[in-house]
Design a protein around this motif. Sequence first.
Motif, PDB file in Angstrom:
ATOM      1  N   ILE A   1       3.331  11.730  17.431  1.00 16.40           N
ATOM      2  CA  ILE A   1       3.113  12.608  18.589  1.00 16.40           C
ATOM      3  C   ILE A   1       3.175  14.065  18.150  1.00 16.40           C
ATOM      4  O   ILE A   1       4.063  14.463  17.398  1.00 16.40           O
ATOM      5  N   GLY A   2       2.223  14.836  18.634  1.00 18.74           N
ATOM      6  CA  GLY A   2       2.213  16.275  18.426  1.00 18.74           C
ATOM      7  C   GLY A   2       2.348  16.964  19.774  1.00 18.74           C
ATOM      8  O   GLY A   2       1.648  16.623  20.731  1.00 18.74           O
ATOM      9  N   VAL A   3       3.267  17.924  19.855  1.00 16.92           N
ATOM     10  CA  VAL A   3       3.455  18.683  21.086  1.00 16.92           C
ATOM     11  C   VAL A   3       2.594  19.936  20.995  1.00 16.92           C
ATOM     12  O   VAL A   3       2.733  20.727  20.063  1.00 16.92           O
ATOM     13  N   SER A   4       1.718  20.097  21.957  1.00 13.86           N
ATOM     14  CA  SER A   4       0.741  21.180  21.939  1.00 13.86           C
ATOM     15  C   SER A   4       1.176  22.293  22.887  1.00 13.86           C
ATOM     16  O   SER A   4       1.150  22.135  24.100  1.00 13.86           O
ATOM     17  N   ALA A   5       1.584  23.418  22.317  1.00 13.61           N
ATOM     18  CA  ALA A   5       1.936  24.592  23.118  1.00 13.61           C
ATOM     19  C   ALA A   5       0.655  25.283  23.582  1.00 13.61           C
ATOM     20  O   ALA A   5      -0.444  24.967  23.115  1.00 13.61           O
ATOM     21  N   ARG A   6       0.803  26.246  24.493  1.00 17.66           N
ATOM     22  CA  ARG A   6      -0.382  26.966  24.989  1.00 17.66           C
ATOM     23  C   ARG A   6      -1.170  27.545  23.820  1.00 17.66           C
ATOM     24  O   ARG A   6      -0.597  28.021  22.849  1.00 17.66           O
TER      25      ARG A   6
ATOM     26  N   HIS B   1      -3.798  12.739  25.296  1.00 17.12           N
ATOM     27  CA  HIS B   1      -4.794  11.956  24.578  1.00 17.12           C
ATOM     28  C   HIS B   1      -4.283  11.560  23.198  1.00 17.12           C
ATOM     29  O   HIS B   1      -3.316  12.120  22.699  1.00 17.12           O
ATOM     30  N   ILE B   2      -4.976  10.588  22.613  1.00 19.16           N
ATOM     31  CA  ILE B   2      -4.706  10.182  21.239  1.00 19.16           C
ATOM     32  C   ILE B   2      -6.012  10.271  20.464  1.00 19.16           C
ATOM     33  O   ILE B   2      -7.039   9.730  20.886  1.00 19.16           O
ATOM     34  N   HIS B   3      -5.955  10.962  19.334  1.00 20.65           N
ATOM     35  CA  HIS B   3      -7.074  10.983  18.395  1.00 20.65           C
ATOM     36  C   HIS B   3      -6.965   9.743  17.507  1.00 20.65           C
ATOM     37  O   HIS B   3      -5.894   9.473  16.958  1.00 20.65           O
TER      38      HIS B   3
ATOM     39  N   HIS C   1      -1.469  13.766  21.508  1.00 22.48           N
ATOM     40  CA  HIS C   1      -1.181  15.138  21.917  1.00 22.48           C
ATOM     41  C   HIS C   1      -0.727  15.187  23.374  1.00 22.48           C
ATOM     42  O   HIS C   1      -1.413  14.685  24.264  1.00 22.48           O
ATOM     43  N   ILE C   2       0.451  15.792  23.577  1.00 17.04           N
ATOM     44  CA  ILE C   2       0.983  16.048  24.914  1.00 17.04           C
ATOM     45  C   ILE C   2       1.343  17.522  24.988  1.00 17.04           C
ATOM     46  O   ILE C   2       1.488  18.183  23.954  1.00 17.04           O
TER      47      ILE C   2
END
Length: 190
Positions: A7-12, A122-124, A169-170
């Motif tokens: 899991i990758g946490v996506s900041a703005r 989503h998941i890549h 990605h969340i």
Amino acid sequence: MSKIVPIGVSARHIHLKPEHIEALFGPGYQLTPMKDLSQPGQFAAEETVAVYGPKGKFDKVRILGPARNLTQLEISRTDSFALGIKPPVRPSGQTAGTPGFRIVGPKGELTVEEGAIVAARHIHFHTSEAEKWGIKDGQMLKVRVGGERGVVFENVLARVHDTFALDMHIDTDEANAAGIATGDTGEIID
């Protein structure tokens, strides 16, 4: 067979099209890679811009490169309250009818009429992984994440391409609510 995904946490962040990079940074300007991202060829750039909504602003929004074919601001729901806009939850690239905003760079500024979204979780998947797990592009999945604030994410969009690397990605709101950090893992359960 368990289907474990990182899991990758996506900041703005913001994606810019080439003409907007030039408008904000000057003619012929090229983004400077700072850090590679999980997806091959993608990077966080050294450069940031200020983003303004009707209610507030963020001074240093990281640009992700390379340049894209459209300008897109990806923010969390909490970020949207601070800016005073109401972006929909959308897959990346689906910006039609979304709120606009103003962008200020060191050499100029511009207003885009649309482009703000709350990115759909989503998941890549690389094509080979998706085939191995029987997952199709566009499929909606469920992902369980354990821990002290364990959660099951529903409506997780599968994005399949032969250039992608496996990564879910969340956004920061989702991660904070569930106590998740980049590098944690989840299990696809449906």
